[in-house]
Design a protein around this motif. Structure first.
Motif, mmCIF file in Angstrom:
data_model
loop_
_atom_site.group_PDB
_atom_site.id
_atom_site.type_symbol
_atom_site.label_atom_id
_atom_site.label_comp_id
_atom_site.label_asym_id
_atom_site.label_seq_id
_atom_site.Cartn_x
_atom_site.Cartn_y
_atom_site.Cartn_z
ATOM 1 N N ARG A 1 -5.322 13.523 1.631
ATOM 2 C CA ARG A 1 -6.729 13.838 1.826
ATOM 3 C C ARG A 1 -6.918 14.931 2.872
ATOM 4 O O ARG A 1 -7.673 15.854 2.678
ATOM 5 C CB ARG A 1 -7.469 12.578 2.298
ATOM 6 N N THR A 2 -6.200 14.791 3.999
ATOM 7 C CA THR A 2 -6.361 15.777 5.064
ATOM 8 C C THR A 2 -5.896 17.146 4.600
ATOM 9 O O THR A 2 -6.494 18.154 4.922
ATOM 10 C CB THR A 2 -5.548 15.345 6.304
ATOM 11 N N PRO B 1 -3.899 8.859 2.856
ATOM 12 C CA PRO B 1 -4.840 9.673 3.636
ATOM 13 C C PRO B 1 -4.256 11.022 4.054
ATOM 14 O O PRO B 1 -5.002 11.949 4.318
ATOM 15 C CB PRO B 1 -5.137 8.799 4.855
ATOM 16 N N ARG B 2 -2.926 11.118 4.095
ATOM 17 C CA ARG B 2 -2.332 12.397 4.491
ATOM 18 C C ARG B 2 -2.620 13.469 3.450
ATOM 19 O O ARG B 2 -2.805 14.629 3.782
ATOM 20 C CB ARG B 2 -0.824 12.233 4.690
ATOM 21 N N LEU C 1 -4.917 6.791 -2.201
ATOM 22 C CA LEU C 1 -3.933 5.903 -1.582
ATOM 23 C C LEU C 1 -3.361 6.477 -0.297
ATOM 24 O O LEU C 1 -2.993 5.741 0.606
ATOM 25 C CB LEU C 1 -2.784 5.623 -2.558
ATOM 26 N N ARG D 1 0.825 -1.206 0.000
ATOM 27 C CA ARG D 1 0.000 0.000 0.000
ATOM 28 C C ARG D 1 0.861 1.259 0.000
ATOM 29 O O ARG D 1 0.564 2.233 -0.679
ATOM 30 C CB ARG D 1 -0.912 0.030 1.243
ATOM 31 N N ASN D 2 1.937 1.238 0.772
ATOM 32 C CA ASN D 2 2.792 2.424 0.862
ATOM 33 C C ASN D 2 3.713 2.555 -0.347
ATOM 34 O O ASN D 2 3.978 3.659 -0.805
ATOM 35 C CB ASN D 2 3.615 2.374 2.149
#
Lengths: 335, 312
Positions: free
Chosen positions: B307-308, B304-305, B302, B228-229
């Motif tokens: 997104r924030t 979330p950082r 992918l 994922r990362n």
């Protein structure tokens, strides 16, 4: 806070490490990161390991989990948990021990959590790895509540970057405790946190210890922290346990010159320091080229000639106490 | 969030306009005219003049530019000069789908093979496995597609006779094997290299140690925690290749005899077929814009950082 750990009365050994050697091959030679370490932890007990960085304490912690990073390896010894020799287990069996019978939390909570997975998922997968848990998500909400995450029902869906450092370490504790392990290894759990948060995290660990009877192996360079938290302390230097004993006795009457030096390097509010803080002169030895005698020889204030050539064994210096120092051998004269 | 992508989409309009302008003037500045025939019978100058007049090529360049832009904004790119029975739209409709199918299949192959092989190269404890995968990926990046296509046709078409040596019978036929693989090789090699590097970076991070300490199965750790990362940098590489591969390759299409967009574009440039040159270039620019947007969107999904950050 919570009083004495509830299960200290049970005297059975939970963790029993005997003559453990961890070696890391390097270009400079074989580094003996852990050198004939023997230690034991009783069920429910809180034991501390103190030492400066590079003393092998983290390697010791990782070797219990058999997570020593390559090319390091456990060369010899025995690690038994509740009577079972972990070094004899297959990798598959060892996986059932990790996160289930032994939990572990690490130094830096900001890098120890996966940044792209929800906090709840990271707790839940720990449960799912060991139990067929259809309600693992609800269990992870409960775990977050038990480590005092506010509004866990909602925050379980957050990602680690939305948490503060202290909250992240609480999550790490929730992960470590998710399956009610017999032993929780806390490797420098508060080093990356600021002081007020440190106290909260240690309080949380203490109440976890008291409520669940999970034994805690606290690894820290912070001798004051260990003295407040643990009933028994081991001092590690250059991969070896140099002194061991009940916390109060060890700190009031240290037998090993290294322990004494560590304690006198500690700032104390009740003591005047006319010449400032004492520091330990010199540097720890190169673990690839350990001297034949005592590893602390070069820096020791009290060394005698024997120390140069002969490696001191662990001398018993009272009930439950030992020190790896020739001066602690009551049979020998001190100079 | 939605407004961010709307803004990005709107920002594509000036990009398209700039591409249009550049291509228009560069095409017209190139020596030669659409009426230069390669055959032995050049057109009479009088005929050329009448053709110029018919297609307004005798107007001052800025007038042509304004006229043509006005038409383009209505979606009318005019007829092709090379084949005057067809409009640019007809040509795009005829040739682009073939290249899209080929390129899409090639990118799919590159991703589906590239990720596992990249991970395998990073995770394998046998130096030979990593070494072999690296040799193959280096070859894939450094070999020009026309060499790869030729070798494959000689080997599998001429030598073994498994695939036709020339022609196109649709994506799900043996005729697509060589072109798809030739097109896939460079992005495949790039995906392998990129994913291998990012897996190697990720596998030493602290949270992987945490995942191990949880007692997770190795596959769970590789897919959910490392993969994922490590996917985030690989997406950039895939995006960069996708627009390039989707519009087709002149070499692959010419050598394998595919009636595709990439080949038609180069033929149009050679023939000074201004409307087709401009039309096809704009399609390419549009692909780049849309795919970059999709790449950004996938970062958003992918990581979330990211997104924030946008939520703020």
């Amino acid at each position: 806070m919570a009083g004495e750990p509830t299960m200290t009365k049970i005297q059975s050994q939970l963790l029993d490490i005997a003559d453990l050697h961890v070696e890391i091959p390097t270009a400079r030679g074989m580094v003996k990161a852990v050198d004939s370490v023997t230690l034991s932890v009783r069920a429910g007990e809180a034991v501390g390991i103190v030492g400066e960085s590079g003393s092998g304490k983290s390697m010791l912690a990782l070797s219990i989990m058999q997570l020593v990073p390559r090319p390091g390896r456990i060369a010899s010894g025995r690690i038994s948990l509740a009577g079972r020799d972990l070094l004899q287990l297959s990798e598959r069996e060892m996986r059932q021990v990790r996160g289930n019978e032994v939990g572990m939390i690490f130094q830096d909570p900001s890098t120890s959590l996966n940044p792209v997975l929800r906090v709840g998922r990271q707790v839940a997968e720990t449960i799912e790895a060991h139990h067929p848990a259809a309600d693992s998500w609800q269990q992870s909400v409960d775990m977050l509540r038990s480590v005092s995450i506010p509004d866990p029902q909602r925050r379980v869906r957050d990602y680690p970057h939305q948490y503060s450092g202290g909250m992240r370490q609480r999550v790490m504790i929730a992960i470590g405790m998710a399956n009610r392990p017999k032993l929780l290894i806390a490797d420098e759990p508060t080093t990356a946190l600021d002081v007020t948060v440190q106290a909260q995290i240690m309080d949380l660990l203490r109440s976890m210890n008291a409520e669940t009877g999970t034994a805690i192996l606290l690894i820290s360079h912070n001798i004051a922290l260990v003295s407040r938290f643990c009933s028994r302390v081991l001092v590690m230097y250059a991969g070896r346990i140099v002194e061991e004993g009940p916390t109060a006795e060890l700190f009031h009457q240290p037998k090993h010159p290294y322990t004494r030096a560590l304690l006198s390097a500690l700032p104390r509010i009740d003591r005047k320091l006319p010449q400032g803080l004492t520091t330990i002169g010199g540097r720890p030895p190169d673990l690839a080229r350990l001297p034949a005698g005592c590893a602390f020889f070069d820096r020791c204030q009290d060394r005698i000639e024997t120390c140069r050539t002969e490696r001191p064994p662990a001398f018993s210096v009272g009930p439950g106490r030992s020190a790896r120092c020739w001066l602690a051998d009551e049979g020998k004269p001190s100079c | 969030m939605l407004s961010y992508f709307c803004k990005r989409l709107l920002a594509g309009i000036p990009t398209l306009l700039i591409s249009f302008t550049l291509v228009f003037f560069i095409a017209h500045a190139t020596p030669g005219s659409p009426w230069d025939s390669s055959s032995n019978r050049p057109l009479e100058p009088a005929v050329k003049a009448r053709l110029d007049a018919k297609y307004h090529l005798d107007d001052p360049l800025y007038v042509q530019y304004v006229d043509y832009l006005a038409g383009a904004l209505r979606g009318d790119f005019g007829p092709s000069f090379r084949d005057r029975t067809k409009s640019v739209a007809d040509i795009v409709a005829q040739f682009l789908p073939v290249s899209l199918k080929l390129g899409g299949a090639a990118m799919l192959l590159a991703v589906l093979l590239g990720l596992p092989f990249g991970a395998l190269a990073a995770l394998s404890r046998h130096p030979a496995v990593d070494g072999a995968i690296r040799v193959i990926s280096t070859l894939g990046i450094s070999m020009p597609t026309y060499v790869v296509t030729s070798i494959l046709i000689v080997a599998f078409g001429v030598g073994l006779g498994w695939v036709p040596t020339f022609g196109w019978k649709g994506l799900f036929s043996a005729s697509s094997l060589v072109p798809v693989f030739s097109l896939a090789l460079a992005p495949l090699a790039a995906v392998i290299r990129c994913f291998r590097t990012s897996m190697l970076e990720v596998m030493n991070l602290d949270f992987i140690r945490t995942a191990r300490a949880k007692g997770l199965r190795p596959m769970t750790i590789i897919v959910h925690h490392m993969g994922r990362n490590a996917l985030i940098p690989a997406v950039t590489v895939v995006g960069a290749y996708t627009s390039y591969i989707l519009v087709g390759s002149f070499f692959v299409e010419s050598i394998a005899g595919i009636p595709g967009f990439g080949r038609y574009f180069v033929l149009a440039v050679a023939a000074r077929d201004y409307p087709v040159i401009i039309g096809t270039t704009l399609i390419y620019a549009l692909f780049v814009i849309v795919i970059n947007l999709i790449v950004d969107l996938s970062y958003y999904l992918l990581d979330p950082r990211v997104r924030t950050e946008h939520a703020r």
